[in-house]
Design a protein around this motif. Structure first.
Motif, mmCIF file in Angstrom:
data_model
loop_
_atom_site.group_PDB
_atom_site.id
_atom_site.type_symbol
_atom_site.label_atom_id
_atom_site.label_comp_id
_atom_site.label_asym_id
_atom_site.label_seq_id
_atom_site.Cartn_x
_atom_site.Cartn_y
_atom_site.Cartn_z
ATOM 1 N N PHE A 168 0.828 -1.202 0.000
ATOM 2 C CA PHE A 168 0.000 0.000 0.000
ATOM 3 C C PHE A 168 0.866 1.257 0.000
ATOM 4 C CE2 PHE A 168 -4.362 -0.952 0.181
ATOM 5 C CZ PHE A 168 -4.566 -2.094 0.917
ATOM 6 N N ASN A 169 1.888 1.227 0.872
ATOM 7 C CA ASN A 169 2.723 2.421 1.005
ATOM 8 C C ASN A 169 3.584 2.659 -0.222
ATOM 9 O OD1 ASN A 169 2.184 3.487 3.694
ATOM 10 N ND2 ASN A 169 2.818 1.457 4.338
ATOM 11 N N PHE A 208 3.398 6.058 -2.291
ATOM 12 C CA PHE A 208 4.572 6.891 -2.523
ATOM 13 C C PHE A 208 4.771 7.130 -4.010
ATOM 14 C CE2 PHE A 208 8.508 8.828 -2.015
ATOM 15 C CZ PHE A 208 9.418 8.253 -2.880
ATOM 16 N N LEU A 209 4.610 6.079 -4.804
ATOM 17 C CA LEU A 209 4.843 6.238 -6.235
ATOM 18 C C LEU A 209 3.879 7.240 -6.852
ATOM 19 C CD1 LEU A 209 5.592 2.585 -7.339
ATOM 20 C CD2 LEU A 209 7.144 4.518 -7.313
ATOM 21 N N ILE A 210 2.585 7.144 -6.501
ATOM 22 C CA ILE A 210 1.673 8.082 -7.152
ATOM 23 C C ILE A 210 1.808 9.485 -6.576
ATOM 24 C CG2 ILE A 210 0.016 6.366 -7.911
ATOM 25 C CD1 ILE A 210 -1.836 7.268 -5.798
ATOM 26 N N GLY A 256 5.023 10.811 -8.080
ATOM 27 C CA GLY A 256 4.914 10.999 -9.519
ATOM 28 C C GLY A 256 4.000 12.139 -9.907
ATOM 29 N N PHE A 257 2.855 12.235 -9.255
ATOM 30 C CA PHE A 257 1.865 13.204 -9.713
ATOM 31 C C PHE A 257 1.929 14.535 -8.988
ATOM 32 C CE2 PHE A 257 -0.346 10.907 -12.803
ATOM 33 C CZ PHE A 257 -0.404 9.598 -12.414
ATOM 34 N N ILE A 258 2.472 14.546 -7.783
ATOM 35 C CA ILE A 258 2.476 15.815 -7.038
ATOM 36 C C ILE A 258 3.877 16.401 -6.947
ATOM 37 C CG2 ILE A 258 1.823 16.938 -4.908
ATOM 38 C CD1 ILE A 258 -0.047 14.781 -4.299
ATOM 39 N N PRO A 261 2.622 14.645 1.804
ATOM 40 C CA PRO A 261 2.501 13.644 0.738
ATOM 41 C C PRO A 261 3.647 12.654 0.686
ATOM 42 C CG PRO A 261 2.063 15.828 -0.109
ATOM 43 C CD PRO A 261 2.603 16.002 1.261
ATOM 44 N N LEU A 262 4.816 13.011 1.229
ATOM 45 C CA LEU A 262 5.929 12.076 1.135
ATOM 46 C C LEU A 262 6.072 11.217 2.381
ATOM 47 C CD1 LEU A 262 8.596 14.145 -0.743
ATOM 48 C CD2 LEU A 262 7.012 12.444 -1.584
ATOM 49 N N LEU A 263 5.076 11.276 3.270
ATOM 50 C CA LEU A 263 5.140 10.430 4.474
ATOM 51 C C LEU A 263 5.216 8.945 4.150
ATOM 52 C CD1 LEU A 263 5.134 10.888 7.536
ATOM 53 C CD2 LEU A 263 2.706 10.464 7.508
#
Lengths: 542, 187
Positions: free
Chosen positions: A92-93, A97-99, A102-104, A389-391
């Motif tokens: 899940f994590n 993290f990838l999305i 990647g998107f933000i 977002p990077l947590l």
């Protein structure tokens, strides 16, 4: 025979499910594939080959296969379920993290690579622990993101990207959890008959994957004991729920420290009480422990969230980043305390059990307590995604290290479980707990933040708006200018914003549930009648 | 991909992939495990389908089977001659049926065959007694053993012939969700 009716792919799949020797299966396979047109057979073969290479590739990427096998062999399936759960949460994590990255984060970094840090702030080592200071101005937190539309190769609307990335991730998480909860429930609670703990235990409870001699001997002894003795049930519910009353904003690390300390100490007390209480079955014992721990963690999280939503949101200017930092600290300190908990729960118990109080013996791995700690850690990450977002990156590291830590602690300090618990049903309960109340709680917190609270004026992607959801409203207004996307506007105004739609959907779902429920009741009756028929037939024809 | 292995032809590996739940790599790994049981007996080159059988006594020395109280019955069930001498195809078949991706129905069929000691397609009280003795290392008294076996048959037997047919067995197994997760061997 029946195979002729299936398509070739289904045939191949059905061959695998045959309970025949390999030669017979090969013969059937040869017979089936030979009698077709060469062209169709060739295409299907290509598709199958693709499927196999995907399967092979996925296997090489499989994490920790060898370790899982080793743990399963020495400690059995119930302990292994903890590690499988940990791996599942890690996925899940990684996805999150990838999305998020990647998107933000990447669009912002591409557009503006240097973070705008005030001149007097530099990186001290303390930031890794507190999350404040230098990190406050980077893309780690909500405050580091701009609210503009980034002009580049494509016009990239940061507001919409932030909102939709997190919303889509939460929805996908929810769907994944619901699916795995449903499939786990279907497999493990099939005919909800309480199988008596006597005779059929011997045929169903033997764990074939155990390869360790001592574990095997223990399982045999356990089985013998359970078949001999009937325990009497004396329940002694010691339900004490600790709540936090009053916060002090003195040191920023004090709050996470106290929270984690309570999370560490109180469950250990619960486990201790558990040992001295008598329960009628292993299931009840674990159930009591789980309920107490869940109530403890829920109440802690509830108090913390209340504080953040009501006090922090009013007082501070860039409050989302403050909340993000608080969550970061909670995650880090929770990790440190998990390591401490391993030390107390396993290493010290081992020392006490072998040297000081030999009566207690070598400790077992407390699956329930450890799984709940994982669920709590994941809930923190889910709440924190909106504010930081990077947590998930921190969470990935944390789970990675935790896996190896727990594995070493397990092999050095613990013995295989003495009682063969209902591992499959516990697995279902854990997934259900993960979903509700923890995921639903985290989702509600984030939804409440996005809906009711005013985003801070000076920082973050939603500055200047009344609430976060109005981003969508603004976007729809912009879309109304463009004639090609009128259908999106129509859907928004007549489906999402209209109450009648939700009312109708709810009504339809209730009707469908009712129909399914009646069908189930009917089938249960049918099963009872068929059983009676079997008995009657055998009486007539002995 | 360039796997320059000469143990199997591509057609053979395809057949293995179609008929079992293993991938190419796993089949090759299984061949390695099979070979290390009897290196002088098992050739490296299987392309011409050699007719080699490894005896029961060597198979049960595998670490995955060594501690299992049913190891003899498992190996006998999957052997063609019924005495536990496995060819490589039987070997792969055995671990494929017992692997994690194998479906519940298949495992139920093989569990029934394994517990059916006298191979009469019924699990009678004698079979259950042998099962219980293997599980509890003979530490129960004969009266206790008889009591438990009687209770088990009484619970599960639907058609009243005081032995369990496959449908009785399947019915009881369906109420035990742990069965599927317990009845597998990781190789």
């Amino acid at each position: 025979k029946e195979f002729v009716a299936l398509s070739t792919r289904d045939r191949i799949r059905a061959i695998r499910d045959l309970a025949m020797s390999f030669e017979e299966k090969k013969h059937i396979r040869w017979v089936l594939t030979d009698k077709q047109l060469k062209l169709i057979s060739f295409l299907v073969r290509v598709i199958l080959r693709c499927g196999y290479s995907i399967r092979s590739a996925r296997q090489t990427l499989e994490l920790w296969q060898g370790i899982m096998k080793e743990i399963g062999g020495k400690f059995g399936t119930s302990v292994l379920s903890y590690f499988l759960f940990l791996k599942w949460l890690l996925m899940f994590n990684i996805f999150s993290f990838l999305i998020n990255f990647g998107f933000i984060t990447i669009p912002l970094l591409v557009y503006d690579p240097s973070p705008n840090i005030p001149p007097n702030v530099s990186f001290r080592g303390l930031e890794i622990l507190t999350g404040a200071g230098y990190f406050n101005y980077t893309v780690m937190y909500y405050g580091g993101y701009s609210n503009e539309t980034l002009i580049g190769l494509v016009d990239y609307n940061m507001q919409l990207a932030y909102f939709f990335t997190i919303a889509v991730y939460m929805v996908l998480c929810g769907i994944a959890l619901i699916f795995s909860m449903a499939s786990s429930f279907k497999e493990n609670y099939v005919l909800a008959d309480t199988v008596s703990n006597s005779a059929w235990q011997l045929l169903c409870s033997w764990d074939f994957s155990i390869t360790n001699e001592r574990a095997v001997r223990q399982r045999k002894n356990n089985l013998r004991v359970q078949l001999k003795v009937n325990k009497t049930c004396v329940t002694n519910p010691l339900l004490s729920v600790k709540t936090k009353s009053g916060e002090r904003e003195a040191e920023t690390l004090l709050v996470p420290f106290v929270v984690s300390l309570m999370n560490l100490v109180v469950p250990l007390f619960y486990s201790l009480f558990n040992k001295f209480e008598h329960y009628s079955s292993l299931g009840r014992q674990i159930y009591a422990l789980v309920v107490r721990n869940v109530l403890l963690k829920m109440s802690i999280l509830a108090v913390l969230c209340y504080y953040w939503m009501n006090v922090v949101a009013e007082k501070f200017s860039c409050w989302e980043s403050m909340v993000g930092q608080a969550l970061y600290r909670l995650v880090i300190v929770d990790f440190l305390f998990l390591m401490l908990g391993s030390f107390f729960g396993e290493f010290l118990s081992n020392v006490i059990g072998t040297r000081l109080l030999p009566r207690l013996g070598v400790p077992e791995f407390d699956v329930a307590r450890n799984v709940l700690e994982l669920i709590y850690a994941q809930t923190l990450a889910w709440i924190g995604i909106y504010f930081s977002p990077l947590l998930p990156a921190i969470q990935i590291l944390k789970f990675f290290i935790l896996f190896y830590l727990k594995k070493v602690s397990l092999t050095q300090n613990c013995q295989p479980p003495r009682r063969t618990g209902r591992a499959a049903q516990m697995q279902t309960i854990f997934i259900a707990l993960l979903f509700f109340p923890f995921f639903v709680g985290a989702l509600s917190i984030v939804a409440y933040t996005a809906w009711r609270l005013t985003p801070s004026e000076q920082c973050g992607p939603f500055r200047g708006l009344n609430n976060t959801f109005s981003v969508v409203g603004v976007w729809i207004d912009d879309l109304q200018e463009i004639p090609a996307s009128q259908w999106v506007v129509w859907i928004y105004q007549n489906v999402i914003r209209s109450e009648i739609f939700y009312f109708l959907i709810t009504l339809i779902i209730i009707v469908i549930i009712y129909i399914f429920w009646q069908v189930t009741q009917g089938r249960k009756q049918l099963i009872g009648q068929l059983r009676q028929q079997i008995v009657n037939v055998s009486v007539l024809h002995p | 991909m360039g796997n320059k292995q000469t143990t199997f032809t591509d057609e053979q590996l395809e057949a293995y992939q179609d008929c079992t739940f293993f991938t190419r790599k796993e089949v090759l790994r299984l061949h390695g495990r099979y070979r290390e049981l009897a290196p002088h007996l098992v050739p490296l080159d299987f392309t011409n389908n050699p007719d080699i059988k490894v005896p029961l006594t060597l198979i049960v020395t595998m670490p995955e089977l060594k501690e299992n109280p049913f190891r003899d019955r498992i190996v006998e069930t999957f052997s063609e001659d019924g005495h536990g001498n496995l060819s490589f195809n039987d070997f792969v078949d055995m671990f494929s049926a017992l692997c994690e991706t194998s479906p519940r129905e298949l495992k139920t069929i093989y569990a029934f065959k394994i517990y059916d000691f006298n191979r009469d397609n019924f699990i009678c009280k004698e079979d259950l007694r042998k099962t219980l003795n293997k599980l509890t290392k003979g530490e129960l008294t004969p009266e206790e053993v008889t009591l438990v076996c009687d209770k088990a048959v009484e619970e599960a037997d639907l058609d009243g012939d005081s032995k369990l047919s496959f449908s009785d067995f399947e019915n009881m197994i369906s109420k035990a969700p742990d069965f599927l997760s317990n009845f597998h061997i990781r190789i």
